[in-house]
Design a protein around this motif. Structure first.
Motif, PDB file in Angstrom:
ATOM      1  N   GLY A  26       0.660  -1.232   0.005  1.00 21.46           N
ATOM      2  CA  GLY A  26       0.084  -0.102   0.110  1.00 21.46           C
ATOM      3  C   GLY A  26       0.780   1.332   0.017  1.00 21.46           C
ATOM      4  N   ALA A  27       0.229   2.323  -0.589  1.00 17.81           N
ATOM      5  CA  ALA A  27       0.911   3.687  -0.486  1.00 17.81           C
ATOM      6  C   ALA A  27      -0.029   4.589  -0.099  1.00 17.81           C
ATOM      7  CB  ALA A  27       1.320   3.868  -2.087  1.00 17.81           C
ATOM      8  N   GLY A  28      -0.647   4.425   1.194  1.00 18.55           N
ATOM      9  CA  GLY A  28      -1.375   5.379   2.002  1.00 18.55           C
ATOM     10  C   GLY A  28      -0.385   6.440   2.488  1.00 18.55           C
ATOM     11  N   HIS A  29      -0.878   7.412   3.085  1.00 16.82           N
ATOM     12  CA  HIS A  29       0.230   8.490   3.599  1.00 16.82           C
ATOM     13  C   HIS A  29       1.008   7.899   4.785  1.00 16.82           C
ATOM     14  CE1 HIS A  29      -1.665   9.568   7.508  1.00 16.82           C
ATOM     15  NE2 HIS A  29      -0.657  10.281   7.618  1.00 16.82           N
ATOM     16  N   ASN A  30       0.516   6.906   5.564  1.00 11.75           N
ATOM     17  CA  ASN A  30       1.477   6.546   6.525  1.00 11.75           C
ATOM     18  C   ASN A  30       2.548   5.603   5.883  1.00 11.75           C
ATOM     19  OD1 ASN A  30       0.490   7.495   9.155  1.00 11.75           O
ATOM     20  ND2 ASN A  30      -1.263   6.387   8.674  1.00 11.75           N
ATOM     21  N   SER A  31       2.292   4.749   4.933  1.00 13.01           N
ATOM     22  CA  SER A  31       3.346   3.873   4.382  1.00 13.01           C
ATOM     23  C   SER A  31       4.300   4.645   3.782  1.00 13.01           C
ATOM     24  CB  SER A  31       2.592   3.178   3.255  1.00 13.01           C
ATOM     25  OG  SER A  31       3.472   1.977   2.711  1.00 13.01           O
ATOM     26  N   LEU A  32       3.807   5.933   2.977  1.00 11.90           N
ATOM     27  CA  LEU A  32       4.458   6.690   2.311  1.00 11.90           C
ATOM     28  C   LEU A  32       5.672   7.520   3.400  1.00 11.90           C
ATOM     29  CD1 LEU A  32       2.096   8.552  -0.107  1.00 11.90           C
ATOM     30  CD2 LEU A  32       3.838   7.097  -0.832  1.00 11.90           C
ATOM     31  N   LEU A  55       7.932  15.631  11.386  1.00 14.93           N
ATOM     32  CA  LEU A  55       7.942  15.433   9.525  1.00 14.93           C
ATOM     33  C   LEU A  55       7.666  16.851   8.812  1.00 14.93           C
ATOM     34  CD1 LEU A  55       7.527  13.773   7.085  1.00 14.93           C
ATOM     35  CD2 LEU A  55       5.142  13.508   7.776  1.00 14.93           C
ATOM     36  N   ILE A  56       6.804  17.701   9.705  1.00 18.60           N
ATOM     37  CA  ILE A  56       6.269  18.901   9.240  1.00 18.60           C
ATOM     38  C   ILE A  56       7.187  20.188   9.700  1.00 18.60           C
ATOM     39  CG2 ILE A  56       4.447  20.414   9.011  1.00 18.60           C
ATOM     40  CD1 ILE A  56       4.023  18.023   7.358  1.00 18.60           C
ATOM     41  N   THR A  57       7.219  20.242  11.129  1.00 22.52           N
ATOM     42  CA  THR A  57       7.891  21.310  11.631  1.00 22.52           C
ATOM     43  C   THR A  57       9.370  21.568  11.382  1.00 22.52           C
ATOM     44  OG1 THR A  57       8.413  19.895  13.610  1.00 22.52           O
ATOM     45  CG2 THR A  57       6.233  21.263  13.506  1.00 22.52           C
ATOM     46  N   ASN A  58      10.032  20.226  11.023  1.00 31.81           N
ATOM     47  CA  ASN A  58      11.507  20.278  10.955  1.00 31.81           C
ATOM     48  C   ASN A  58      11.469  20.045   9.297  1.00 31.81           C
ATOM     49  OD1 ASN A  58      11.693  20.850  13.530  1.00 31.81           O
ATOM     50  ND2 ASN A  58      12.380  18.674  13.836  1.00 31.81           N
ATOM     51  N   ASP A  59      10.400  19.699   8.652  1.00 38.24           N
ATOM     52  CA  ASP A  59      10.619  19.341   7.137  1.00 38.24           C
ATOM     53  C   ASP A  59      11.606  18.108   6.846  1.00 38.24           C
ATOM     54  OD1 ASP A  59       9.930  19.271   4.539  1.00 38.24           O
ATOM     55  OD2 ASP A  59      11.492  21.179   4.081  1.00 38.24           O
ATOM     56  N   GLU A  60      11.589  17.256   7.867  1.00 35.06           N
ATOM     57  CA  GLU A  60      12.642  15.977   7.928  1.00 35.06           C
ATOM     58  C   GLU A  60      12.765  15.349   6.505  1.00 35.06           C
ATOM     59  OE1 GLU A  60      12.421  14.887  12.543  1.00 35.06           O
ATOM     60  OE2 GLU A  60      11.274  13.951  11.184  1.00 35.06           O
ATOM     61  N   LEU A  61      11.816  15.374   5.626  1.00 37.43           N
ATOM     62  CA  LEU A  61      11.919  14.692   4.290  1.00 37.43           C
ATOM     63  C   LEU A  61      11.909  15.720   3.155  1.00 37.43           C
ATOM     64  CD1 LEU A  61       9.272  11.699   4.690  1.00 37.43           C
ATOM     65  CD2 LEU A  61      11.952  11.606   5.124  1.00 37.43           C
ATOM     66  N   MET A 104       4.015  12.212  20.499  1.00 30.96           N
ATOM     67  CA  MET A 104       3.034  11.448  19.606  1.00 30.96           C
ATOM     68  C   MET A 104       3.659  10.983  18.445  1.00 30.96           C
ATOM     69  SD  MET A 104      -0.472  12.010  20.459  1.00 30.96           S
ATOM     70  CE  MET A 104      -1.166  12.345  18.858  1.00 30.96           C
ATOM     71  N   TYR A 105       4.799  11.394  17.987  1.00 30.59           N
ATOM     72  CA  TYR A 105       5.211  10.814  16.742  1.00 30.59           C
ATOM     73  C   TYR A 105       6.491   9.934  16.976  1.00 30.59           C
ATOM     74  CZ  TYR A 105       2.245  15.019  16.220  1.00 30.59           C
ATOM     75  OH  TYR A 105       1.302  15.728  16.239  1.00 30.59           O
ATOM     76  N   LYS A 106       6.513   9.183  17.845  1.00 31.10           N
ATOM     77  CA  LYS A 106       7.352   8.062  18.181  1.00 31.10           C
ATOM     78  C   LYS A 106       6.923   7.000  18.907  1.00 31.10           C
ATOM     79  CE  LYS A 106       9.460  10.821  21.831  1.00 31.10           C
ATOM     80  NZ  LYS A 106      10.909  11.415  22.441  1.00 31.10           N
ATOM     81  N   PRO A 107       7.352   5.674  18.917  1.00 30.22           N
ATOM     82  CA  PRO A 107       6.917   4.716  19.468  1.00 30.22           C
ATOM     83  C   PRO A 107       6.174   5.163  20.781  1.00 30.22           C
ATOM     84  CG  PRO A 107       8.930   3.989  18.435  1.00 30.22           C
ATOM     85  CD  PRO A 107       8.823   5.477  18.415  1.00 30.22           C
ATOM     86  N   GLN A 108       4.886   4.438  20.921  1.00 33.41           N
ATOM     87  CA  GLN A 108       4.139   4.921  22.183  1.00 33.41           C
ATOM     88  C   GLN A 108       4.394   3.793  23.252  1.00 33.41           C
ATOM     89  OE1 GLN A 108       1.549   7.574  22.133  1.00 33.41           O
ATOM     90  NE2 GLN A 108       3.088   7.978  20.741  1.00 33.41           N
ATOM     91  N   GLY A 133       0.893  11.429  10.055  1.00 28.08           N
ATOM     92  CA  GLY A 133       1.863  11.187   9.883  1.00 28.08           C
ATOM     93  C   GLY A 133       2.674  10.135  11.011  1.00 28.08           C
ATOM     94  N   ALA A 134       1.691   9.011  11.159  1.00 27.36           N
ATOM     95  CA  ALA A 134       2.258   8.112  12.249  1.00 27.36           C
ATOM     96  C   ALA A 134       3.318   7.232  11.588  1.00 27.36           C
ATOM     97  CB  ALA A 134       0.808   7.309  12.684  1.00 27.36           C
ATOM     98  N   GLY A 135       3.478   6.903  10.356  1.00 34.64           N
ATOM     99  CA  GLY A 135       4.478   6.360   9.905  1.00 34.64           C
ATOM    100  C   GLY A 135       5.861   6.579  10.206  1.00 34.64           C
ATOM    101  N   ARG A 136       6.107   8.009  10.739  1.00 36.80           N
ATOM    102  CA  ARG A 136       7.328   8.268  11.336  1.00 36.80           C
ATOM    103  C   ARG A 136       7.715   7.512  12.495  1.00 36.80           C
ATOM    104  NH1 ARG A 136       9.558  11.575  15.386  1.00 36.80           N
ATOM    105  NH2 ARG A 136      11.563  12.945  14.705  1.00 36.80           N
TER     106      ARG A 136
END
Length: 617
Positions: free
Chosen positions: A10-16, A69-75, A144-148, A505-508
């Motif tokens: 799959g190429a959903g936004h999390n997989s992407l 992913l957004i605030t630091n524009d990591e990609l 929120m954006y790292k392993p829980q 952006g949970a794929g992070r």
């Protein structure tokens, strides 16, 4: 022989997202997508008339706004690959049946001014409510954006401080309980309850209350956004980033099985019979209810718990219209046109709204339909041909109808959609045949058909946002770390996974888990300061110059940062943070302190401790 390091289903936004991090770090990735477009729940398509760009699922991006992913524009999505957000100073608005409107501006003062015209008491309460939520954001958002963490560990930690106990209380209550505690006027209650229910949660459902305070705080802190050109522009920028790093996306490629050998995921088999192998890992964008369908060798208890993951009590009915001219609202309040989230509220009271929520969970269709929508071309003219308009609306609806079940949706789709159009016409004067060029309705059953491996029973957020399905227990305690027990090299992504459904952006977080398992340093590539390997190295060789002491578990996960050790009465008081940002206070009485000292300073340990004290960093 494997041609790829990592293969993603799959190429959903999390997989992407996950593959974007891996590709940037040098891994050769392949994404296999069953549709002829990428994005999954974050996709924009011309589904009717050429030139009209509609969001198929998500439209509003809220939770992702605080993601590095957004605030630091990591990609480099913004810097290199064309991503751009548009923000409005009106994240949310409600038009009521009497054509009055209530606005949530990003500006808290301006919001409270509007609420004060309805209720001075509630305006003051709303300010305190938002400020309470904003005080919690620094404790919550970085994690929120790292392993829980596991749910039990988080609860024990929260119960150790006053701030944590407030959060724990809200996490276990219902949204309605919290709303009734803080507010008195029905319009303000309905305004908040309807917005929070976008998470597909019933207002009176226990274990959903934290979303109420978080949702309001986020709107006034980070704002609410939409990508210019549509929700799918986020996914398109990720596709460009992956391809620029040597990754590949194949469309119209559907996976039949994940190939497992010796307890390890080795590759995939397509519906065409083609087999493709991976050197390092397989990423499965699949709902917990679907694991049995795609993976052999998973133990029955794990499968049973996965298949018992609870779905939302209701789904969505979505309407798309291509219009000859922009919509015209009946209300005199012009700022509603700037609202990214716009609620059309026919209910006269909170009791009426609650009655219709109750009907949803029984599978009933009500006379007063829940509706939200807007003409997105008013704030983004790139979405339509010049001078025209569009109408995109969503409304709550049950997946399994009381009469006829889910299959009945095919029989009533058009009639129900026309009734919804009629009711929305109470708020929009030109949503009629003279202005409509074309339309398309998607029922809850259509949503499942569009994304059968992620949106089971039309639950666009994967699984319900209940307390027992939160943090590291989402969707189950077995799967909450993005892995499937007993199957090595298989990782899960998608809306069912932590921290929540929607565009997060949970794929992070999944990428961070994979980096660690593959012996890669997430921080060295993205300069986050979050990776376990970096923290462990500093603790064991050179302590960071921040005056803190760090404690680690047997897996090198940071348990606690100790900020101070003081005495109070006859106790030793240790204060610090756990899980990165959560306050934690630990106390040792005289008896415990004596025992701890005796354990640490035993003859076997004494000389080792002395050497550690005098060794160089």
């Amino acid at each position: 022989m494997a041609d790829f390091d990592v293969i993603a289903m799959g190429a959903g936004h999390n997989s992407l997202t996950t593959c974007g991090y891996l590709a940037k770090a040098g891994k050769k990735v392949l994404l296999l997508e069953r549709h002829d477009y990428a994005g999954g729940g974050a996709a924009t398509q011309q589904i009717l008339t050429p030139g009209y760009h509609h969001d198929l699922h998500s439209s509003v991006h809220i939770m992702i706004q605080a993601n590095p992913l957004i605030t630091n524009d990591e990609l480099d999505l913004f810097k290199k690959y064309g991503m751009d957000y548009k923000y409005s100073d009106v994240p949310h608005a409600t038009i009521f049946a009497d054509q009055s409107a209530l606005m949530t501006y990003k500006d808290l003062d301006k919001t409270c001014e509007g609420m004060a015209k309805i209720s001075l008491r509630d305006a003051d309460a709303y300010r305190r409510f938002v400020e309470l939520g904003q005080s919690m954001l620094p404790m919550i958002m970085p994690g929120m954006y790292k392993p829980q963490p596991p749910l039990g560990a988080l609860m024990a930690m929260l119960d150790s401080s006053e701030e944590g106990r407030v959060m724990m209380d809200m996490m276990q209550r219902s949204s309605m309980d919290i709303i009734n505690t803080w507010f008195t006027h029905d319009k303000i209650k309905m305004h908040i309850a309807r917005a929070v229910s976008e998470n597909l949660q019933l207002p009176d459902e226990l274990g959903t209350g934290m979303g109420t305070v978080m949702f309001t705080a986020l709107m006034h802190t980070y704002g609410v956004a939409q990508p210019w050109g549509g929700s799918g522009k986020l996914s398109e920028s990720m596709v460009r980033a992956i391809e620029a790093s040597g990754g590949e996306i194949r469309y119209n490629s559907e996976i039949r099985r994940i190939l497992v050998s010796g307890g390890k995921a080795k590759g995939v088999e397509l519906t065409t019979g083609e087999k493709i192998m991976a050197r390092d890992a397989i990423i499965g964008s699949m709902h917990p209810h679907k694991i049995r369908q795609f993976v052999d060798g998973v133990s029955e208890p794990v499968l049973k718990r996965a298949e018992n993951a609870s779905l939302a009590a209701f789904s969505l009915f979505v309407s798309h219209y291509d219009l000859r001219e922009p919509v015209q609202f009946r209300t005199a309040e012009k700022d509603v046109e700037k609202a990214i989230m716009l609620t059309l509220c026919q209910h006269e009271s909170m009791a009426d709204m609650q009655r219709d929520f109750d009907a949803l969970k029984r599978g009933e269709l009500t006379d007063m339909m829940f509706s939200a929508g807007n003409d997105e071309s008013k704030t983004d003219p790139t979405r339509v041909p010049k001078g025209t308009g569009m109408w995109h609306s969503t409304g709550f609806a049950p997946f399994n109808l009381l009469e006829g079940g889910s299959s009945r949706w095919d029989d009533i789709r058009e009639a129900y959609g026309e009734e919804r159009q009629k009711q929305q016409g109470k708020f929009v004067s030109n949503l009629n045949s003279d202005n409509i060029i074309a339309h398309k309705f998607y029922t809850p059953l259509d949503l499942e058909r569009n994304s059968p491996n992620s949106m089971v029973e039309g639950d666009v957020h994967g699984v319900a946002p209940y307390f027992y399905q939160s943090v590291g227990h989402r969707p189950t305690p077995d799967l909450g770390q993005f892995k499937v027990p007993g199957i090595d090299s298989l990782y899960l992504v998608g809306p069912s996974m932590p921290p929540a459904g929607g565009v997060v952006g949970a794929g992070r977080a999944a990428a961070m888990v994979m980096f660690e398992d593959l012996g890669m340093d997430f921080d060295s590539t993205f300069q986050t300061g979050e990776s376990k390997s970096k923290n462990t190295m500093k603790a064991r060789t050179q302590a960071p110059d921040d005056g803190a002491v760090r404690l680690f578990d047997e897996n090198d996960a940071e348990l606690m940062t100790v900020d101070s050790i003081d005495t109070q009465d006859d106790e030793l008081v240790v204060r610090g943070k756990t899980f990165g940002t959560m306050p934690l206070t630990a106390r040792l009485g005289p008896g415990d302190l004596r025992r701890a000292t005796k354990m640490a300073l035993s003859p076997a340990n004494f000389m080792t401790i002395v050497k550690m004290l005098f060794s160089k960093d």
